[in-house]
Design a protein around this motif. Sequence first.
Motif, PDB file in Angstrom:
ATOM      1  N   THR A  85       0.821  -1.197   0.000  1.00  0.00           N
ATOM      2  CA  THR A  85       0.000   0.000   0.000  1.00  0.00           C
ATOM      3  C   THR A  85       0.863   1.258   0.000  1.00  0.00           C
ATOM      4  O   THR A  85       1.919   1.303   0.627  1.00  0.00           O
ATOM      5  CB  THR A  85      -0.944   0.029   1.215  1.00  0.00           C
ATOM      6  OG1 THR A  85      -1.663   1.273   1.241  1.00  0.00           O
ATOM      7  CG2 THR A  85      -0.185  -0.133   2.514  1.00  0.00           C
ATOM      8  N   ASN A  86       0.403   2.274  -0.696  1.00  0.00           N
ATOM      9  CA  ASN A  86       1.071   3.586  -0.661  1.00  0.00           C
ATOM     10  C   ASN A  86       0.104   4.675  -0.212  1.00  0.00           C
ATOM     11  O   ASN A  86       0.350   5.862  -0.426  1.00  0.00           O
ATOM     12  CB  ASN A  86       1.678   3.926  -2.029  1.00  0.00           C
ATOM     13  CG  ASN A  86       0.672   3.824  -3.164  1.00  0.00           C
ATOM     14  OD1 ASN A  86      -0.534   3.719  -2.935  1.00  0.00           O
ATOM     15  ND2 ASN A  86       1.149   3.857  -4.404  1.00  0.00           N
ATOM     16  N   VAL A 116      -0.621 -12.075  -0.131  1.00  0.00           N
ATOM     17  CA  VAL A 116      -0.633 -10.805  -0.843  1.00  0.00           C
ATOM     18  C   VAL A 116      -1.937 -10.082  -0.524  1.00  0.00           C
ATOM     19  O   VAL A 116      -3.025 -10.600  -0.815  1.00  0.00           O
ATOM     20  CB  VAL A 116      -0.506 -10.992  -2.366  1.00  0.00           C
ATOM     21  CG1 VAL A 116      -0.495  -9.626  -3.059  1.00  0.00           C
ATOM     22  CG2 VAL A 116       0.751 -11.777  -2.710  1.00  0.00           C
ATOM     23  N   ILE A 117      -1.839  -8.917   0.090  1.00  0.00           N
ATOM     24  CA  ILE A 117      -3.019  -8.100   0.357  1.00  0.00           C
ATOM     25  C   ILE A 117      -3.098  -7.058  -0.754  1.00  0.00           C
ATOM     26  O   ILE A 117      -2.234  -6.195  -0.873  1.00  0.00           O
ATOM     27  CB  ILE A 117      -2.932  -7.426   1.735  1.00  0.00           C
ATOM     28  CG1 ILE A 117      -2.674  -8.475   2.816  1.00  0.00           C
ATOM     29  CG2 ILE A 117      -4.219  -6.664   2.037  1.00  0.00           C
ATOM     30  CD1 ILE A 117      -2.488  -7.907   4.193  1.00  0.00           C
ATOM     31  N   ASP A 118      -4.112  -7.172  -1.582  1.00  0.00           N
ATOM     32  CA  ASP A 118      -4.202  -6.384  -2.802  1.00  0.00           C
ATOM     33  C   ASP A 118      -4.004  -4.897  -2.547  1.00  0.00           C
ATOM     34  O   ASP A 118      -4.455  -4.347  -1.536  1.00  0.00           O
ATOM     35  CB  ASP A 118      -5.555  -6.593  -3.483  1.00  0.00           C
ATOM     36  CG  ASP A 118      -5.719  -8.016  -3.993  1.00  0.00           C
ATOM     37  OD1 ASP A 118      -4.689  -8.684  -4.191  1.00  0.00           O
ATOM     38  OD2 ASP A 118      -6.870  -8.444  -4.179  1.00  0.00           O
ATOM     39  N   THR A 119      -3.341  -4.252  -3.505  1.00  0.00           N
ATOM     40  CA  THR A 119      -3.057  -2.823  -3.408  1.00  0.00           C
ATOM     41  C   THR A 119      -4.324  -1.996  -3.596  1.00  0.00           C
ATOM     42  O   THR A 119      -4.997  -2.132  -4.620  1.00  0.00           O
ATOM     43  CB  THR A 119      -2.040  -2.408  -4.484  1.00  0.00           C
ATOM     44  OG1 THR A 119      -0.903  -3.257  -4.395  1.00  0.00           O
ATOM     45  CG2 THR A 119      -1.629  -0.964  -4.314  1.00  0.00           C
ATOM     46  N   PRO A 120      -4.668  -1.146  -2.645  1.00  0.00           N
ATOM     47  CA  PRO A 120      -5.819  -0.261  -2.840  1.00  0.00           C
ATOM     48  C   PRO A 120      -5.502   0.793  -3.903  1.00  0.00           C
ATOM     49  O   PRO A 120      -4.331   1.089  -4.171  1.00  0.00           O
ATOM     50  CB  PRO A 120      -6.010   0.403  -1.475  1.00  0.00           C
ATOM     51  CG  PRO A 120      -5.099  -0.310  -0.539  1.00  0.00           C
ATOM     52  CD  PRO A 120      -4.027  -0.948  -1.352  1.00  0.00           C
ATOM     53  N   LEU A 150       6.021  -6.918   4.357  1.00  0.00           N
ATOM     54  CA  LEU A 150       6.671  -6.044   3.395  1.00  0.00           C
ATOM     55  C   LEU A 150       5.722  -4.961   2.912  1.00  0.00           C
ATOM     56  O   LEU A 150       4.669  -5.246   2.325  1.00  0.00           O
ATOM     57  CB  LEU A 150       7.170  -6.871   2.196  1.00  0.00           C
ATOM     58  CG  LEU A 150       8.111  -8.034   2.522  1.00  0.00           C
ATOM     59  CD1 LEU A 150       8.469  -8.788   1.244  1.00  0.00           C
ATOM     60  CD2 LEU A 150       9.368  -7.539   3.224  1.00  0.00           C
ATOM     61  N   GLY A 151       6.103  -3.689   3.173  1.00  0.00           N
ATOM     62  CA  GLY A 151       5.348  -2.569   2.626  1.00  0.00           C
ATOM     63  C   GLY A 151       5.716  -2.340   1.191  1.00  0.00           C
ATOM     64  O   GLY A 151       6.491  -3.103   0.604  1.00  0.00           O
TER      65      GLY A 151
END
Length: 298
Positions: free
Chosen positions: A11-12, A49-53, A95-96
């Motif tokens: 995530t960013n 893997v946690i999907d990128t918003p 991991l970010g």
Amino acid sequence: MRKNVIIECPTNLGLAQSDYAIEPGVKRLPKWLERHGLYTAINPSEVYVIDTPEYTMDLDTTTQVRNANAIITYAKRQAQIIEKELSNNSFLIVLGGDCSILIGSALALKKKGRYGLFFLDGHTDYMLPGHLGTHGAAGMDLAIACGVGHPYLVNIDNQGPYLEEEMVFCVGNREYNLEYERPIMESNVTYYPLNQLRDYGLDNVTSDFLNIVEQQELDGFFIHLDVDVLNDQIMPAVDCRQEDGLSYEELKQILIPLIKTEKCIGVEITILDPDLDSTGVYTKEFIQNMTNIISTRG
């Protein structure tokens, strides 16, 4: 030995746009580390893997934090996976992404027991929205984890505060500005900016932290590693560069005694931006050193 588990949190949402990018590139960090050999080196038994918003610059007027609702949703998803793997007695490598992933990690820790945090970062990340012009959660994640901020963020699922300040060490800040440092200096967090860290001694700081973990009979502790704590000459691929920073030898001196203990349940890595390391030269050196550190764990 506990199995290694990787949890990708690309995530960013905690970062604002920069002068070099409309969208911060840290969301590509996990796959970048995989590409350059980290996964092969540590051989995880599981990769989540946690999907990128979707990245936005939306400012939530209630909390005065950008993307607050999306960050809360993401933190809950992250916490569920971490809780599961804590129950499995796994060693967590999160991991970010940016530093806002600490919120999900800390939420999970609170739900599972009583944990400490060794926060290793070139900044304190202990700010309030009114003191942070970007309104980005990545600059206030430690404050949020310790219960300082708007209730929507600091009391997710009625679990706040996620961390007891007395069980937190914040180490490595080198933004030496009294107004910036004042909030954490007035907190109950044990605080060692880089200059004081070297004066007191790296071994003394880690020893003091481990003594607290033992004396307080904590269930364990977690390590937050923002790569901007490293010297700018060896890790310039970060969004907020500063002079000085830890060498890899100093990083090993700090992390190895921590990771070798059974009470260490994992480490999260944030902020390295692949867009700022096009050849991977800095990433490869980082991976080599982190692999050596992780390999010492108990």
